[in-house]
Design a protein around this motif. Sequence first.
Motif, PDB file in Angstrom:
ATOM      1  N   LYS A   1       0.827  -1.198   0.000  1.00  0.00           N
ATOM      2  CA  LYS A   1       0.000   0.000   0.000  1.00  0.00           C
ATOM      3  C   LYS A   1       0.869   1.258   0.000  1.00  0.00           C
ATOM      4  N   ILE A   2       0.520   2.203  -0.891  1.00  0.00           N
ATOM      5  CA  ILE A   2       1.202   3.487  -0.967  1.00  0.00           C
ATOM      6  C   ILE A   2       0.329   4.533  -0.286  1.00  0.00           C
ATOM      7  N   VAL A   3       0.893   5.218   0.690  1.00  0.00           N
ATOM      8  CA  VAL A   3       0.209   6.317   1.368  1.00  0.00           C
ATOM      9  C   VAL A   3       0.584   7.601   0.620  1.00  0.00           C
ATOM     10  N   VAL A   4      -0.398   8.222  -0.019  1.00  0.00           N
ATOM     11  CA  VAL A   4      -0.149   9.385  -0.873  1.00  0.00           C
ATOM     12  C   VAL A   4      -0.561  10.659  -0.140  1.00  0.00           C
ATOM     13  N   VAL A   5       0.395  11.557   0.060  1.00  0.00           N
ATOM     14  CA  VAL A   5       0.127  12.817   0.755  1.00  0.00           C
ATOM     15  C   VAL A   5      -0.161  13.898  -0.286  1.00  0.00           C
ATOM     16  N   LEU A   6      -1.316  14.548  -0.135  1.00  0.00           N
ATOM     17  CA  LEU A   6      -1.787  15.568  -1.074  1.00  0.00           C
ATOM     18  C   LEU A   6      -2.087  16.854  -0.321  1.00  0.00           C
ATOM     19  N   LYS A   7      -1.971  17.977  -0.999  1.00  0.00           N
ATOM     20  CA  LYS A   7      -2.289  19.249  -0.344  1.00  0.00           C
ATOM     21  C   LYS A   7      -3.778  19.340  -0.065  1.00  0.00           C
ATOM     22  N   GLY A   8      -4.593  19.027  -1.050  1.00  0.00           N
ATOM     23  CA  GLY A   8      -6.038  19.000  -0.898  1.00  0.00           C
ATOM     24  C   GLY A   8      -6.614  17.937  -1.808  1.00  0.00           C
ATOM     25  N   TYR A   9      -7.785  17.415  -1.456  1.00  0.00           N
ATOM     26  CA  TYR A   9      -8.396  16.385  -2.300  1.00  0.00           C
ATOM     27  C   TYR A   9      -9.874  16.285  -1.971  1.00  0.00           C
ATOM     28  N   PRO A  10     -10.722  16.186  -3.037  1.00  0.00           N
ATOM     29  CA  PRO A  10     -10.386  16.335  -4.456  1.00  0.00           C
ATOM     30  C   PRO A  10     -10.354  17.798  -4.854  1.00  0.00           C
ATOM     31  N   ARG A  11      -9.604  18.098  -5.935  1.00  0.00           N
ATOM     32  CA  ARG A  11      -9.505  19.463  -6.432  1.00  0.00           C
ATOM     33  C   ARG A  11      -9.732  19.452  -7.950  1.00  0.00           C
ATOM     34  N   LEU A  12     -10.618  20.331  -8.412  1.00  0.00           N
ATOM     35  CA  LEU A  12     -10.943  20.374  -9.843  1.00  0.00           C
ATOM     36  C   LEU A  12      -9.729  20.744 -10.688  1.00  0.00           C
ATOM     37  N   SER A  13      -8.827  21.555 -10.110  1.00  0.00           N
ATOM     38  CA  SER A  13      -7.683  22.029 -10.884  1.00  0.00           C
ATOM     39  C   SER A  13      -6.562  21.003 -10.973  1.00  0.00           C
ATOM     40  N   GLU A  14      -6.726  19.856 -10.317  1.00  0.00           N
ATOM     41  CA  GLU A  14      -5.645  18.857 -10.291  1.00  0.00           C
ATOM     42  C   GLU A  14      -6.122  17.517 -10.850  1.00  0.00           C
ATOM     43  N   THR A  15      -6.726  17.575 -12.037  1.00  0.00           N
ATOM     44  CA  THR A  15      -7.172  16.338 -12.670  1.00  0.00           C
ATOM     45  C   THR A  15      -5.996  15.423 -12.991  1.00  0.00           C
ATOM     46  N   PHE A  16      -4.826  16.016 -13.248  1.00  0.00           N
ATOM     47  CA  PHE A  16      -3.665  15.189 -13.578  1.00  0.00           C
ATOM     48  C   PHE A  16      -3.270  14.296 -12.416  1.00  0.00           C
ATOM     49  N   ILE A  17      -3.486  14.769 -11.182  1.00  0.00           N
ATOM     50  CA  ILE A  17      -3.177  13.940 -10.013  1.00  0.00           C
ATOM     51  C   ILE A  17      -4.219  12.831  -9.875  1.00  0.00           C
ATOM     52  N   ALA A  18      -5.486  13.198  -9.988  1.00  0.00           N
ATOM     53  CA  ALA A  18      -6.539  12.181  -9.871  1.00  0.00           C
ATOM     54  C   ALA A  18      -6.384  11.111 -10.942  1.00  0.00           C
ATOM     55  N   GLN A  19      -6.058  11.536 -12.142  1.00  0.00           N
ATOM     56  CA  GLN A  19      -5.853  10.601 -13.245  1.00  0.00           C
ATOM     57  C   GLN A  19      -4.711   9.638 -12.939  1.00  0.00           C
ATOM     58  N   GLU A  20      -3.633  10.154 -12.323  1.00  0.00           N
ATOM     59  CA  GLU A  20      -2.502   9.300 -11.963  1.00  0.00           C
ATOM     60  C   GLU A  20      -2.882   8.322 -10.857  1.00  0.00           C
ATOM     61  N   LEU A  21      -3.634   8.794  -9.862  1.00  0.00           N
ATOM     62  CA  LEU A  21      -4.053   7.912  -8.771  1.00  0.00           C
ATOM     63  C   LEU A  21      -4.883   6.749  -9.301  1.00  0.00           C
ATOM     64  N   LEU A  22      -5.825   7.068 -10.194  1.00  0.00           N
ATOM     65  CA  LEU A  22      -6.649   6.004 -10.774  1.00  0.00           C
ATOM     66  C   LEU A  22      -5.793   5.062 -11.606  1.00  0.00           C
ATOM     67  N   GLY A  23      -4.838   5.615 -12.347  1.00  0.00           N
ATOM     68  CA  GLY A  23      -3.948   4.777 -13.153  1.00  0.00           C
ATOM     69  C   GLY A  23      -3.132   3.821 -12.310  1.00  0.00           C
ATOM     70  N   LEU A  24      -2.658   4.288 -11.164  1.00  0.00           N
ATOM     71  CA  LEU A  24      -1.884   3.419 -10.272  1.00  0.00           C
ATOM     72  C   LEU A  24      -2.765   2.316  -9.687  1.00  0.00           C
ATOM     73  N   GLU A  25      -4.005   2.668  -9.332  1.00  0.00           N
ATOM     74  CA  GLU A  25      -4.914   1.628  -8.842  1.00  0.00           C
ATOM     75  C   GLU A  25      -5.159   0.578  -9.915  1.00  0.00           C
ATOM     76  N   ARG A  26      -5.378   1.009 -11.122  1.00  0.00           N
ATOM     77  CA  ARG A  26      -5.636   0.057 -12.207  1.00  0.00           C
ATOM     78  C   ARG A  26      -4.401  -0.771 -12.541  1.00  0.00           C
ATOM     79  N   ALA A  27      -3.222  -0.238 -12.184  1.00  0.00           N
ATOM     80  CA  ALA A  27      -1.981  -0.984 -12.401  1.00  0.00           C
ATOM     81  C   ALA A  27      -1.709  -1.988 -11.280  1.00  0.00           C
ATOM     82  N   GLY A  28      -2.606  -2.050 -10.295  1.00  0.00           N
ATOM     83  CA  GLY A  28      -2.488  -3.059  -9.257  1.00  0.00           C
ATOM     84  C   GLY A  28      -2.035  -2.568  -7.905  1.00  0.00           C
ATOM     85  N   PHE A  29      -1.892  -1.249  -7.730  1.00  0.00           N
ATOM     86  CA  PHE A  29      -1.440  -0.722  -6.445  1.00  0.00           C
ATOM     87  C   PHE A  29      -2.632  -0.403  -5.552  1.00  0.00           C
ATOM     88  N   GLU A  30      -2.432  -0.596  -4.263  1.00  0.00           N
ATOM     89  CA  GLU A  30      -3.420  -0.173  -3.275  1.00  0.00           C
ATOM     90  C   GLU A  30      -2.953   1.162  -2.711  1.00  0.00           C
TER      91      GLU A  30
END
Length: 415
Positions: A6-35
């Motif tokens: 499991k990866i503990v991801v520290v973010l400034k704020g969540y969710p944020r409309l201006s940071e779709t690139f972060i949300a997209q990466e988080l979903l990509g990592l989950e789909r790649a098999g990471f918790e």
Amino acid sequence: MTESRKIVVVLKGYPRLSETFIAQELLGLERAGFELALVALRRPTDKKRHPVHDEIRAPVHYLPEYLHEEFPRVLRALAICLPKPGFWRALPSLVADFWRDRTRNRLRRFGQAMVLCAEWPENGAWLHAHFIHTPASVARYASMIGGTPWTCSAHAKDIWTSPEWELAGKLASTRWTVTCTQTGFEHLRHLAGGKPHVHLSYHGLDLTRFATFDGTRPPLDGSQPDAPVTIVSVGRAVEKKGFDILLRALSLLPADLHWKFEHIGGGELLTKLQALAAELGIAGNVTWHGALSQTEVLQHYRSADIFALACRITADGDRDGLPNVLVEASSQSLVCVSTNISGVPELLVDGENGFVVPPEDPQALAGAIEKAIRDPALRQRLGNAAEQTVRREFDHQTSIRQLKNLFETEWRTSQ
């Protein structure tokens, strides 16, 4: 992966409309098999969410934004962390940081790190911070206190508004750091003493959400009052986006051109920009949509004729990296007009797949916009070339594969 880590991801704020690139990466990592377990320093302030936020399965844990507001929670964390050897190893770093920057922010980040360690997500095996300023401060202190290795994704403002001594210290303690523009990469690699653990990783787009635009844009040239050319821009109303420059440029367009401008986004300067548009005499041409979801923004890309963003470097060094909205607009064959700041030239080449002008120059920006308005065939050619660039070089799956390899390599070597 042979085991769940499991990866503990520290973010400034969540969710944020201006940071779709972060949300997209988080979903990509989950789909790649990471918790994942998400830890945010700030609760959401946006009233809307993007669809991608609802697809991310990871739980979200909020740390106290201000320590005095949840003082019992902080005291409990202190009691839990005091017996840890790591607490006493982290304390000198806090003192050294506070000596160089005597602000309450330093103490706040240490307090948040204590709360994170005291309320550590079950089975958390790794720390990863998004942004190398405040989230990385919390991750670095928490790594020292809890003994968990950490890594970092650096972006734009966090790089250019942080003191070099602080960046160098964080880079020395991360297992690896990625950043999303060539200019940021070169700066961080220099501060890291040339060590190879700094990597360039473009965010890219989830192209399944930005499918090829199959429609056609009418060949408007601004000559007809009842058929104005639509110029759109997306971004928070903050200084580094240069919306004041863009409005001034629009006010310089010849009177015989017919156009309308649509702005999408919230932001602290919105009221001032609206007043500026009125002062410049163009308020009747401007529509302010406020913050919209990704799906709604996509429809505006497809109905617009030109995308414009006047990126700049502010007095304190703040700037964009490679604005994701330029990549999004380009994916829809929408011609972009922007400035040669940071990572923009890594996507757009003037005259080849877009218009690129110097920053802080309303006249040059107006010239590029006028050229784009008057020549619909040129708009189409440059927009099509920009789309090809995005689909060839900015697919976010490339970044996800790179991150997956970085995480798994570290875990294999640590076993």
